[in-house]
Design a protein around this motif. Structure first.
Motif, PDB file in Angstrom:
ATOM      1  N   VAL A 214       0.725  -1.273   0.063  1.00  0.00           N
ATOM      2  CA  VAL A 214      -0.154  -0.077   0.524  1.00  0.00           C
ATOM      3  C   VAL A 214       0.807   1.190   0.054  1.00  0.00           C
ATOM      4  CG1 VAL A 214      -1.797   1.344   1.496  1.00  0.00           C
ATOM      5  CG2 VAL A 214      -2.173  -1.501   1.359  1.00  0.00           C
ATOM      6  N   PRO A 215       0.936   2.191  -1.304  1.00  0.00           N
ATOM      7  CA  PRO A 215       0.911   3.460  -1.302  1.00  0.00           C
ATOM      8  C   PRO A 215       1.786   4.130   0.215  1.00  0.00           C
ATOM      9  CG  PRO A 215       0.167   3.129  -3.124  1.00  0.00           C
ATOM     10  CD  PRO A 215      -0.053   2.198  -2.307  1.00  0.00           C
ATOM     11  N   GLY A 216       2.920   4.333   0.853  1.00  0.00           N
ATOM     12  CA  GLY A 216       3.209   5.271   2.086  1.00  0.00           C
ATOM     13  C   GLY A 216       2.832   4.427   3.331  1.00  0.00           C
ATOM     14  N   GLU A 217       2.408   3.407   3.469  1.00  0.00           N
ATOM     15  CA  GLU A 217       2.058   2.011   4.497  1.00  0.00           C
ATOM     16  C   GLU A 217       3.709   1.205   4.706  1.00  0.00           C
ATOM     17  OE1 GLU A 217      -1.249   0.762   4.568  1.00  0.00           O
ATOM     18  OE2 GLU A 217      -2.385   2.402   4.575  1.00  0.00           O
ATOM     19  N   ASP A 218       3.528   0.701   5.993  1.00  0.00           N
ATOM     20  CA  ASP A 218       5.316   0.143   5.844  1.00  0.00           C
ATOM     21  C   ASP A 218       4.450  -1.604   6.819  1.00  0.00           C
ATOM     22  OD1 ASP A 218       7.173  -1.579   7.143  1.00  0.00           O
ATOM     23  OD2 ASP A 218       8.077  -0.032   7.233  1.00  0.00           O
ATOM     24  N   LEU A 219       4.134  -2.270   5.892  1.00  0.00           N
ATOM     25  CA  LEU A 219       3.344  -3.625   6.416  1.00  0.00           C
ATOM     26  C   LEU A 219       4.111  -4.844   6.644  1.00  0.00           C
ATOM     27  CD1 LEU A 219       0.090  -2.737   3.970  1.00  0.00           C
ATOM     28  CD2 LEU A 219       0.254  -2.090   6.851  1.00  0.00           C
ATOM     29  N   VAL A 220       3.372  -6.038   7.029  1.00  0.00           N
ATOM     30  CA  VAL A 220       3.989  -7.108   7.171  1.00  0.00           C
ATOM     31  C   VAL A 220       3.122  -8.288   7.261  1.00  0.00           C
ATOM     32  CG1 VAL A 220       5.577  -9.225   8.653  1.00  0.00           C
ATOM     33  CG2 VAL A 220       6.800  -6.672   7.927  1.00  0.00           C
ATOM     34  N   THR A 221       2.992  -9.532   6.590  1.00  0.00           N
ATOM     35  CA  THR A 221       1.751 -10.733   6.528  1.00  0.00           C
ATOM     36  C   THR A 221       2.732 -11.823   7.403  1.00  0.00           C
ATOM     37  OG1 THR A 221       0.475  -8.630   4.993  1.00  0.00           O
ATOM     38  CG2 THR A 221       0.538 -11.452   5.302  1.00  0.00           C
ATOM     39  N   LEU A 222       1.608 -12.225   7.789  1.00  0.00           N
ATOM     40  CA  LEU A 222       1.761 -13.864   8.069  1.00  0.00           C
ATOM     41  C   LEU A 222       0.959 -14.743   7.566  1.00  0.00           C
ATOM     42  CD1 LEU A 222       2.556 -12.994  12.157  1.00  0.00           C
ATOM     43  CD2 LEU A 222       4.671 -12.604  10.428  1.00  0.00           C
ATOM     44  N   ILE A 223       1.153 -15.831   7.102  1.00  0.00           N
ATOM     45  CA  ILE A 223       0.681 -16.137   7.129  1.00  0.00           C
ATOM     46  C   ILE A 223       1.239 -17.834   7.509  1.00  0.00           C
ATOM     47  CG2 ILE A 223      -0.145 -17.079   4.586  1.00  0.00           C
ATOM     48  CD1 ILE A 223       0.125 -14.744   3.360  1.00  0.00           C
ATOM     49  N   THR A 224       0.022 -18.933   7.061  1.00  0.00           N
ATOM     50  CA  THR A 224      -0.498 -20.016   7.677  1.00  0.00           C
ATOM     51  C   THR A 224      -0.895 -20.900   7.501  1.00  0.00           C
ATOM     52  OG1 THR A 224       0.170 -21.573   9.457  1.00  0.00           O
ATOM     53  CG2 THR A 224      -0.884 -20.365  10.279  1.00  0.00           C
ATOM     54  N   CYS A 225      -1.177 -22.410   7.390  1.00  0.00           N
ATOM     55  CA  CYS A 225      -2.652 -22.938   6.783  1.00  0.00           C
ATOM     56  C   CYS A 225      -3.289 -22.789   8.212  1.00  0.00           C
ATOM     57  CB  CYS A 225      -2.388 -23.909   6.226  1.00  0.00           C
ATOM     58  SG  CYS A 225      -1.252 -23.699   4.500  1.00  0.00           S
ATOM     59  N   THR A 226      -4.726 -24.090   7.681  1.00  0.00           N
ATOM     60  CA  THR A 226      -5.811 -24.086   8.665  1.00  0.00           C
ATOM     61  C   THR A 226      -6.944 -24.260   8.187  1.00  0.00           C
ATOM     62  OG1 THR A 226      -6.705 -22.630  11.397  1.00  0.00           O
ATOM     63  CG2 THR A 226      -7.276 -21.796   8.613  1.00  0.00           C
ATOM     64  N   PRO A 227      -7.569 -25.022   8.909  1.00  0.00           N
ATOM     65  CA  PRO A 227      -7.369 -25.679  10.060  1.00  0.00           C
ATOM     66  C   PRO A 227      -6.549 -26.771  10.623  1.00  0.00           C
ATOM     67  CG  PRO A 227     -10.133 -26.355   9.232  1.00  0.00           C
ATOM     68  CD  PRO A 227      -8.853 -25.946   7.487  1.00  0.00           C
ATOM     69  N   LEU A 228      -6.289 -27.107  11.682  1.00  0.00           N
ATOM     70  CA  LEU A 228      -5.021 -28.061  11.801  1.00  0.00           C
ATOM     71  C   LEU A 228      -4.929 -29.154  11.371  1.00  0.00           C
ATOM     72  CD1 LEU A 228      -4.462 -26.821  16.013  1.00  0.00           C
ATOM     73  CD2 LEU A 228      -3.023 -26.444  13.820  1.00  0.00           C
ATOM     74  N   GLY A 229      -4.494 -29.689  10.940  1.00  0.00           N
ATOM     75  CA  GLY A 229      -3.986 -31.364  10.508  1.00  0.00           C
ATOM     76  C   GLY A 229      -5.140 -31.628   8.846  1.00  0.00           C
ATOM     77  N   ILE A 230      -5.718 -30.152   8.116  1.00  0.00           N
ATOM     78  CA  ILE A 230      -6.414 -30.071   7.589  1.00  0.00           C
ATOM     79  C   ILE A 230      -5.632 -29.339   6.103  1.00  0.00           C
ATOM     80  CG2 ILE A 230      -8.843 -29.908   6.057  1.00  0.00           C
ATOM     81  CD1 ILE A 230      -9.905 -30.589   9.136  1.00  0.00           C
ATOM     82  N   VAL A 237      -2.542 -12.752   8.360  1.00  0.00           N
ATOM     83  CA  VAL A 237      -2.099 -11.725   9.930  1.00  0.00           C
ATOM     84  C   VAL A 237      -1.345 -10.833   9.033  1.00  0.00           C
ATOM     85  CG1 VAL A 237      -1.640 -10.923  12.282  1.00  0.00           C
ATOM     86  CG2 VAL A 237      -2.344 -13.073  11.745  1.00  0.00           C
ATOM     87  N   THR A 238      -1.935  -9.262   9.046  1.00  0.00           N
ATOM     88  CA  THR A 238      -1.209  -8.197   9.247  1.00  0.00           C
ATOM     89  C   THR A 238      -1.234  -7.203   9.449  1.00  0.00           C
ATOM     90  OG1 THR A 238      -2.223  -8.315   6.369  1.00  0.00           O
ATOM     91  CG2 THR A 238      -0.913  -6.099   7.738  1.00  0.00           C
ATOM     92  N   GLY A 239       0.721  -7.259  10.157  1.00  0.00           N
ATOM     93  CA  GLY A 239       0.628  -5.876  10.793  1.00  0.00           C
ATOM     94  C   GLY A 239       0.984  -4.441  10.144  1.00  0.00           C
ATOM     95  N   GLU A 240       1.175  -3.657  11.057  1.00  0.00           N
ATOM     96  CA  GLU A 240       1.573  -2.030  10.240  1.00  0.00           C
ATOM     97  C   GLU A 240       2.602  -1.184  11.579  1.00  0.00           C
ATOM     98  OE1 GLU A 240      -0.520   2.404   8.879  1.00  0.00           O
ATOM     99  OE2 GLU A 240      -1.717   1.192   9.976  1.00  0.00           O
ATOM    100  N   ARG A 241       3.521  -1.006  10.970  1.00  0.00           N
ATOM    101  CA  ARG A 241       4.677  -0.827  11.611  1.00  0.00           C
ATOM    102  C   ARG A 241       4.336   0.455  12.841  1.00  0.00           C
ATOM    103  NH1 ARG A 241      10.094   0.968   9.770  1.00  0.00           N
ATOM    104  NH2 ARG A 241      10.958   0.978  11.735  1.00  0.00           N
ATOM    105  N   ILE A 242       5.424  -0.047  13.129  1.00  0.00           N
ATOM    106  CA  ILE A 242       5.107   1.126  15.105  1.00  0.00           C
ATOM    107  C   ILE A 242       6.513   2.172  14.351  1.00  0.00           C
ATOM    108  CG2 ILE A 242       5.266   1.871  16.976  1.00  0.00           C
ATOM    109  CD1 ILE A 242       3.030  -1.093  17.522  1.00  0.00           C
ATOM    110  N   THR A 243       6.193   3.285  14.371  1.00  0.00           N
ATOM    111  CA  THR A 243       7.504   4.566  15.072  1.00  0.00           C
ATOM    112  C   THR A 243       6.784   5.568  15.347  1.00  0.00           C
ATOM    113  OG1 THR A 243       6.276   5.734  13.096  1.00  0.00           O
ATOM    114  CG2 THR A 243       7.994   3.860  12.327  1.00  0.00           C
ATOM    115  N   PRO A 244       8.526   5.807  16.606  1.00  0.00           N
ATOM    116  CA  PRO A 244      10.014   5.280  15.961  1.00  0.00           C
ATOM    117  C   PRO A 244       9.578   3.614  17.070  1.00  0.00           C
ATOM    118  CG  PRO A 244       8.958   6.631  17.722  1.00  0.00           C
ATOM    119  CD  PRO A 244       8.169   7.281  17.420  1.00  0.00           C
ATOM    120  N   THR A 245       9.931   3.174  16.969  1.00  0.00           N
ATOM    121  CA  THR A 245      10.275   1.699  17.537  1.00  0.00           C
ATOM    122  C   THR A 245       9.655   1.475  18.892  1.00  0.00           C
ATOM    123  OG1 THR A 245      10.964   0.359  15.739  1.00  0.00           O
ATOM    124  CG2 THR A 245      11.463  -0.871  17.628  1.00  0.00           C
ATOM    125  N   PRO A 246       9.606   1.013  19.747  1.00  0.00           N
ATOM    126  CA  PRO A 246       9.188   1.213  21.452  1.00  0.00           C
ATOM    127  C   PRO A 246      10.550   0.673  21.765  1.00  0.00           C
ATOM    128  CG  PRO A 246       7.186  -0.105  20.369  1.00  0.00           C
ATOM    129  CD  PRO A 246       8.083  -0.304  18.882  1.00  0.00           C
TER     130      PRO A 246
END
Length: 311
Positions: A214-230, A237-246
């Motif tokens: 996304v223009p101007g946004e600092d993002l990281v997306t975490l991806i995995t499969c579900t349901p368990l075993g299927i 899961v998408t996160g947006e950068r916190i600045t300054p870093t805590p």
């Protein structure tokens, strides 16, 4: 234990069979948590050595970070497709021009170690490697080639993926418990970046999804499969950068992992083994007494027949 008591201990076949079944059940029941603990411990060793290894890389850490920024700037698309019935995301991203060797950028070790991802709310602390091959995902989290390198910057979106529901490793097993507002951190070549979760979604196997920068946004997306075993759906899961870093995250950078923690499974193993041992000891004496009683009855019956022979 005196000699007469020792001679009175003889567990029978049935007792030994029950003990063997109990031990087998104990081993089977403890295997997942034992294997997961060992896997987490091995991953913690990798993470522990990570910050020491980046100071001896060639090219230097500063040069590799420069190359990563250039790679991100040259990435033509950075779009990630989560296809219908696909088990893994794929990237449409491609770098403009030439001169970039993906595997050699942000490489802290010969096996492609790139960084570290920490998700405090679910006790995740994993090494990040280049790519998403089976070999990579068996060792930790993988960075999706064609998505931006996880070094931050406006208009970037890095994608990190890992397995879920493995019997011998936890990885992203609890990613479904991450909620909007939770935070996670990435440590990449002595830089720490903190992200706040802004969206969690589950993609149906019949659906397709495109994850774009996304223009101007600092993002990281975490991806995995579900349901368990299927593993027919995907958790995104998408996160947006916190600045300054805590400050707390900066101070925690390079700390030794507190995962996997104390191996409580050892206590269960010892308790179970002692319980089975106590059962065998107790039943061994009981079996011996029953055997002696049967022998005495048989002996008495034989003497009775001898005293009253048939005419």
């Amino acid at each position: 234990m005196n000699r007469s008591r020792a001679r009175g201990w003889r567990p029978g076949g049935f007792t030994l069979s029950i003990a063997a079944v109990a031990l087998g059940g104990l081993v089977a029941g403890l295997y997942p948590m034992t294997a997961q603990w060992v896997s987490s411990y091995n991953q913690s060793l990798v993470v522990d050595d990570y910050h020491a290894s980046i100071h001896s890389t060639d090219p230097s850490a500063a040069e590799q970070l420069r190359q990563a920024r250039a790679y991100n700037d040259a990435l033509s698309a950075g779009a990630v497709r989560i296809e219908r019935n696909g088990s893994r995301p794929v990237s449409d991203g491609a770098t403009a021009g030439s001169g970039f060797d993906y595997d050699s950028i942000l490489a802290a070790s010969p096996d492609g170690l790139m960084g570290r991802v920490r998700i405090p709310s679910i006790d995740v602390d994993l090494p990040i490697y280049h790519g998403t091959s089976d070999a990579v995902l068996a060792r930790g989290a993988g960075h999706l080639e064609g998505s931006h390198f996880p070094i931050g910057g406006g208009g970037t979106r890095a994608v990190i993926t890992a397995h879920r529901g493995l019997a011998d490793a936890r990885m992203f097993t609890d990613l479904d418990r991450v909620q909007t507002g939770d935070t996670f951190t990435l440590e990449v070549f002595d830089e720490v970046l903190t992200y706040r979760v802004i969206e969690t979604t589950v993609i149906e196997p019949s659906e397709a999804e495109t994850v774009r920068a996304v223009p101007g946004e600092d993002l990281v997306t975490l991806i995995t499969c579900t349901p368990l075993g299927i593993n027919t759906h995907r958790i995104v899961v998408t996160g947006e950068r916190i600045t300054p870093t805590p400050t707390r995250d900066i101070e925690a950078m390079a700390e030794s992992p507190d995962v996997p923690g104390f191996p409580w499974w050892i206590l269960w193993a010892v308790a179970g083994a002692l319980g089975v041992g106590a059962y065998v000891v107790h039943q061994g004496f009981a079996d011996a007494r029953r055997t002696q009683a049967r022998s005495a009855r048989a002996s008495g019956s034989g003497e009775s027949r001898s005293a009253h022979p048939e005419n």
